[in-house]
Structures are given as structure tokens and as C-alpha cells.
Motif scaffolding. Structure first.
Motif, PDB file in Angstrom:
ATOM      1  N   GLY A  18       0.817  -1.213   0.000  1.00  0.00           N
ATOM      2  CA  GLY A  18       0.000   0.000   0.000  1.00  0.00           C
ATOM      3  C   GLY A  18       0.847   1.259   0.000  1.00  0.00           C
ATOM      4  N   LEU A  19       1.953   1.261   0.749  1.00  0.00           N
ATOM      5  CA  LEU A  19       2.850   2.416   0.752  1.00  0.00           C
ATOM      6  C   LEU A  19       3.450   2.649  -0.630  1.00  0.00           C
ATOM      7  N   ARG A  20       3.777   1.556  -1.316  1.00  0.00           N
ATOM      8  CA  ARG A  20       4.327   1.695  -2.667  1.00  0.00           C
ATOM      9  C   ARG A  20       3.284   2.281  -3.617  1.00  0.00           C
ATOM     10  N   GLU A  21       2.043   1.788  -3.508  1.00  0.00           N
ATOM     11  CA  GLU A  21       0.978   2.298  -4.367  1.00  0.00           C
ATOM     12  C   GLU A  21       0.660   3.765  -4.067  1.00  0.00           C
ATOM     13  N   ALA A  22       0.824   4.155  -2.800  1.00  0.00           N
ATOM     14  CA  ALA A  22       0.518   5.531  -2.414  1.00  0.00           C
ATOM     15  C   ALA A  22       1.488   6.538  -3.026  1.00  0.00           C
ATOM     16  N   ARG A  23       2.621   6.059  -3.516  1.00  0.00           N
ATOM     17  CA  ARG A  23       3.607   6.960  -4.133  1.00  0.00           C
ATOM     18  C   ARG A  23       3.345   7.197  -5.618  1.00  0.00           C
ATOM     19  N   LYS A  24       2.271   6.637  -6.145  1.00  0.00           N
ATOM     20  CA  LYS A  24       1.963   6.847  -7.564  1.00  0.00           C
ATOM     21  C   LYS A  24       1.801   8.335  -7.858  1.00  0.00           C
ATOM     22  N   PRO A  25       2.372   8.809  -8.959  1.00  0.00           N
ATOM     23  CA  PRO A  25       2.246  10.232  -9.290  1.00  0.00           C
ATOM     24  C   PRO A  25       0.850  10.572  -9.795  1.00  0.00           C
ATOM     25  N   ALA A  26       0.596  11.849  -9.913  1.00  0.00           N
ATOM     26  CA  ALA A  26      -0.699  12.314 -10.427  1.00  0.00           C
ATOM     27  C   ALA A  26      -0.869  11.890 -11.881  1.00  0.00           C
ATOM     28  N   SER A  27      -2.128  11.675 -12.277  1.00  0.00           N
ATOM     29  CA  SER A  27      -2.458  11.281 -13.641  1.00  0.00           C
ATOM     30  C   SER A  27      -3.791  11.919 -13.993  1.00  0.00           C
ATOM     31  N   PRO A  28      -4.175  11.901 -15.285  1.00  0.00           N
ATOM     32  CA  PRO A  28      -5.487  12.463 -15.639  1.00  0.00           C
ATOM     33  C   PRO A  28      -6.638  11.803 -14.885  1.00  0.00           C
ATOM     34  N   LEU A  29      -6.509  10.501 -14.617  1.00  0.00           N
ATOM     35  CA  LEU A  29      -7.564   9.791 -13.885  1.00  0.00           C
ATOM     36  C   LEU A  29      -7.525  10.109 -12.392  1.00  0.00           C
ATOM     37  N   HIS A  30      -6.326  10.232 -11.836  1.00  0.00           N
ATOM     38  CA  HIS A  30      -6.153  10.540 -10.413  1.00  0.00           C
ATOM     39  C   HIS A  30      -5.278  11.786 -10.296  1.00  0.00           C
ATOM     40  N   PRO A  31      -5.879  12.953 -10.447  1.00  0.00           N
ATOM     41  CA  PRO A  31      -5.094  14.199 -10.518  1.00  0.00           C
ATOM     42  C   PRO A  31      -4.334  14.549  -9.250  1.00  0.00           C
ATOM     43  N   MET A  32      -4.677  13.924  -8.134  1.00  0.00           N
ATOM     44  CA  MET A  32      -3.950  14.195  -6.897  1.00  0.00           C
ATOM     45  C   MET A  32      -3.049  13.030  -6.500  1.00  0.00           C
ATOM     46  N   GLY A  33      -2.838  12.091  -7.421  1.00  0.00           N
ATOM     47  CA  GLY A  33      -1.953  10.974  -7.132  1.00  0.00           C
ATOM     48  C   GLY A  33      -2.623   9.884  -6.323  1.00  0.00           C
ATOM     49  N   GLY A  34      -1.821   8.936  -5.880  1.00  0.00           N
ATOM     50  CA  GLY A  34      -2.366   7.767  -5.172  1.00  0.00           C
ATOM     51  C   GLY A  34      -2.176   7.798  -3.680  1.00  0.00           C
ATOM     52  N   GLY A  35      -2.001   8.998  -3.113  1.00  0.00           N
ATOM     53  CA  GLY A  35      -1.666   9.105  -1.697  1.00  0.00           C
ATOM     54  C   GLY A  35      -2.623   8.405  -0.752  1.00  0.00           C
ATOM     55  N   ARG A  36      -3.907   8.360  -1.112  1.00  0.00           N
ATOM     56  CA  ARG A  36      -4.891   7.770  -0.193  1.00  0.00           C
ATOM     57  C   ARG A  36      -5.053   6.265  -0.372  1.00  0.00           C
ATOM     58  N   GLU A  37      -4.295   5.655  -1.282  1.00  0.00           N
ATOM     59  CA  GLU A  37      -4.396   4.202  -1.454  1.00  0.00           C
ATOM     60  C   GLU A  37      -3.997   3.451  -0.199  1.00  0.00           C
ATOM     61  N   ILE A  38      -3.064   4.026   0.583  1.00  0.00           N
ATOM     62  CA  ILE A  38      -2.644   3.343   1.807  1.00  0.00           C
ATOM     63  C   ILE A  38      -3.815   3.161   2.762  1.00  0.00           C
ATOM     64  N   ASN A  39      -4.792   4.070   2.721  1.00  0.00           N
ATOM     65  CA  ASN A  39      -5.963   3.921   3.586  1.00  0.00           C
ATOM     66  C   ASN A  39      -6.780   2.690   3.204  1.00  0.00           C
ATOM     67  N   PHE A  40      -6.891   2.430   1.892  1.00  0.00           N
ATOM     68  CA  PHE A  40      -7.618   1.259   1.431  1.00  0.00           C
ATOM     69  C   PHE A  40      -6.947  -0.022   1.928  1.00  0.00           C
ATOM     70  N   TYR A  41      -5.632  -0.097   1.784  1.00  0.00           N
ATOM     71  CA  TYR A  41      -4.923  -1.303   2.221  1.00  0.00           C
ATOM     72  C   TYR A  41      -4.932  -1.439   3.738  1.00  0.00           C
ATOM     73  N   SER A  42      -4.939  -0.322   4.445  1.00  0.00           N
ATOM     74  CA  SER A  42      -5.051  -0.380   5.905  1.00  0.00           C
ATOM     75  C   SER A  42      -6.405  -0.937   6.328  1.00  0.00           C
ATOM     76  N   LEU A  43      -7.457  -0.596   5.584  1.00  0.00           N
ATOM     77  CA  LEU A  43      -8.778  -1.141   5.881  1.00  0.00           C
ATOM     78  C   LEU A  43      -8.810  -2.647   5.612  1.00  0.00           C
TER      79      LEU A  43
END
Length: 301
Positions: A55-80
């Protein structure tokens, strides 16, 4: 806020891997239901730590047109996911194992072996919890643990600390259950110990899941960070008053939206230049603030 540091996760992974191996061996040797429940718990914890690292690795994803603010909140999903696994794999299975052994009444053999393994596990889990608390104290030296638990925006560290606390309490329950079984010769205590460990894990998992769910829904920056940002903005000479301010925690970063009444400027360009200076200064003072949305306005009567 500091960048992601997986040190606490690595501490926990190393400790739980060694503990799981010892517990499975002791469970097979002694026939202890409490020990087997603890072994399953430690195995689930190893999988949980691997999920958090991913999850920490996924949270480092850069911004993209689909996710303009990056993947920072992905770690919350994996924590759940980890909290759910702790509930079902660790807690529910331990309760099931304990209920099964209440009816099976299998005798406990070589209980002293189980006690030794549990004692060693306590030492290893204490080291793991120490690693998590050390990471917590780096950024929150004066905040007591329960307040940190309720206010933190670091979901991965929240999960690791919750797991370690549950593990230590579970080890204490298992130790007492095995000791009582050894002294009395009644395997019911061992079965009740397994149920107790399971119920404890489910309670901790529910508390962790509740906090992580709030992060997924969307929480503001922590109270002290929000107050500091607002104080900083109110101290700017370019701003006459703050009409409204919203902060949003986005993984390790913060989004700030400000609606403010500006002092009088000779032109719109002069006001834009002033706003640009305010935004740059805010991001310099608070490196975790990655996005600033600033709207000049007048108070509504």
C-alpha cells in the motif's frame, strides 16, 4: 508531515515471522488451542504487514489524468483490508478454534514449552511495539497514545500499533490460559483462552477499521496542523480576514482551500501576485501542503 517511513512495518514483519514459526511448532508439540490461535494471529499479521508495504508503494503513484492528486490515499484502502483480515482471519478463526476445542476437550501436552514460546513472543512483540511507538514519538512527542490513535492521519502506523497492542494483550491471555490448564489439568481454560484472544482481536480490528474508514471518507488535516495553518494565514498582512478554510488530508499530503477577504489592491494583477506569494510562503512553512486553492472574496452579510 514526514515522508512515508516503513521502519515500524519492517520491525513488525520481522517479529511476527519469527513468532509465527515458534508458535506453530509449539502448537503442534503441545496441542494447545490458545497457542494455535496465536500462531494464526501472527501469520495473519505477517500478511498484513506485506499488504501495508504494498500500500505504501501504491501511495507513491504520481498524479495522472484519472487521479489528478496521485495515489496518496491508497494506503488507507490497504489499511482497511488489514483491519478486516485482522477481524476475520485472526479474530473469528481464533473464536472458532476455541469453540471447537470446548467440545473436543483435547488434552494439553508439554505446557511449559508453550509458556516459554509465549514468553519469547512477548519480548519480540514488545520490540515491535517499541519500534511503532518510536515512530509515533518522532512527530508527536507530547501526545498520549489514545489521543494520537483518534487524531492520527497515518493509517499504516495506526494499523501496526493496533496490531502490536492486540498481540501483546492476546499473548497475556494465552499465557494465563495455558498456565491455568497446566495447573488444573482442565483443557477448558485453554479453549476459553483461544476465544478470549479472538474476541480481543475483533475489538481491536473494529476500532482500527473505524478510524481508517473515517480517513477514506475524507478527514481534515490533524487539529494541530489545521490550527497552525489558519494562524499562519491570519498573520499575513495581505489578508484582511479569513472567511472560510478547509483542509483535506490526502495520504501524506494536505489540500488547503481558502476563502479570504484581501486588502485593497490597485489592480487584479497585483492581487494575483499577492495570492501567489501567500501560497508559496504557506507551502514553504508547511511542506506537507501540496495543493492550495485560494479564493479572494468579501464576507456575505
Amino acid at each position: 508531515m514526514k515522508e512515508e517511513s516503513p521502519k515500524a512495518i519492517f520491525y513488525a514483519l520481522a517479529a511476527n515471522l519469527g513468532i509465527a514459526i515458534c508458535k506453530f511448532a509449539a502448537a503442534a508439540f503441545t496441542g494447545s488451542g490458545s497457542m494455535f490461535a496465536e500462531a494464526i494471529h501472527s501469520t495473519a499479521d505477517c500478511g498484513n504487514q506485506l499488504l501495508l508495504l504494498f500500500g505504501l508503494r501504491e501511495a507513491r503513484k504520481p498524479a495522472s489524468p484519472l487521479h489528478p492528486m496521485g495515489g496518496g490515499r491508497e494506503i488507507n484502502f490497504y489499511s482497511l483490508l488489514v483491519a478486516l483480515l485482522l477481524f476475520f482471519v485472526g479474530g473469528a478463526f481464533s473464536v472458532y478454534e476455541g469453540v471447537h476445542r470446548l467440545f473436543a476437550r483435547e488434552p494439553l501436552q508439554y505446557a511449559y514449552v508453550a509458556l516459554v514460546v509465549l514468553g519469547v513472543s512477548v519480548v519480540l512483540e514488545t520490540l515491535s511495539l517499541w519500534g511503532a511507538v518510536k515512530e509515533i514519538r518522532k512527530s508527536h512527542p507530547d501526545k498520549h497514545l489514545w489521543r494520537w490513535f483518534r487524531e492520527t492521519r497515518e493509517s499504516e502506523l495506526l494499523v501496526v500499533a493496533g496490531e502490536d497492542i492486540a498481540a501483546l494483550a492476546g499473548l497475556a491471555i494465552a499465557f494465563v490460559a495455558v498456565l491455568l490448564t497446566m495447573v488444573t489439568g482442565n483443557p477448558v481454560y485453554d479453549a476459553l483462552g483461544s476465544i478470549g484472544v479472538g474476541v480481543l482481536l475483533m475489538v481491536i480490528a473494529w476500532l482500527v477499521a473505524r478510524e481508517v474508514k473515517s480517513m477514506i471518507v475524507g478527514e481534515s488535516a490533524s487539529p494541530e496542523v489545521r490550527r497552525a495553518i489558519e494562524t499562519h494565514l491570519r498573520g499575513r498582512s495581505e489578508i484582511r480576514s479569513i472567511i472560510n478554510m478547509i483542509t483535506l488530508q490526502w495520504g501524506r499530503h494536505v489540500v488547503v482551500a481558502v476563502q479570504a477577504e484581501m486588502i485593497d489592491y490597485a489592480s487584479g494583477r497585483a492581487m494575483v501576485d499577492a495570492i501567489n506569494v501567500i501560497e508559496a510562503d504557506l507551502q514553504e512553512a508547511f511542506p506537507q501542503v501540496r495543493w492550495v486553492f485560494f479564493e479572494p472574496d468579501v464576507p456575505r452579510v
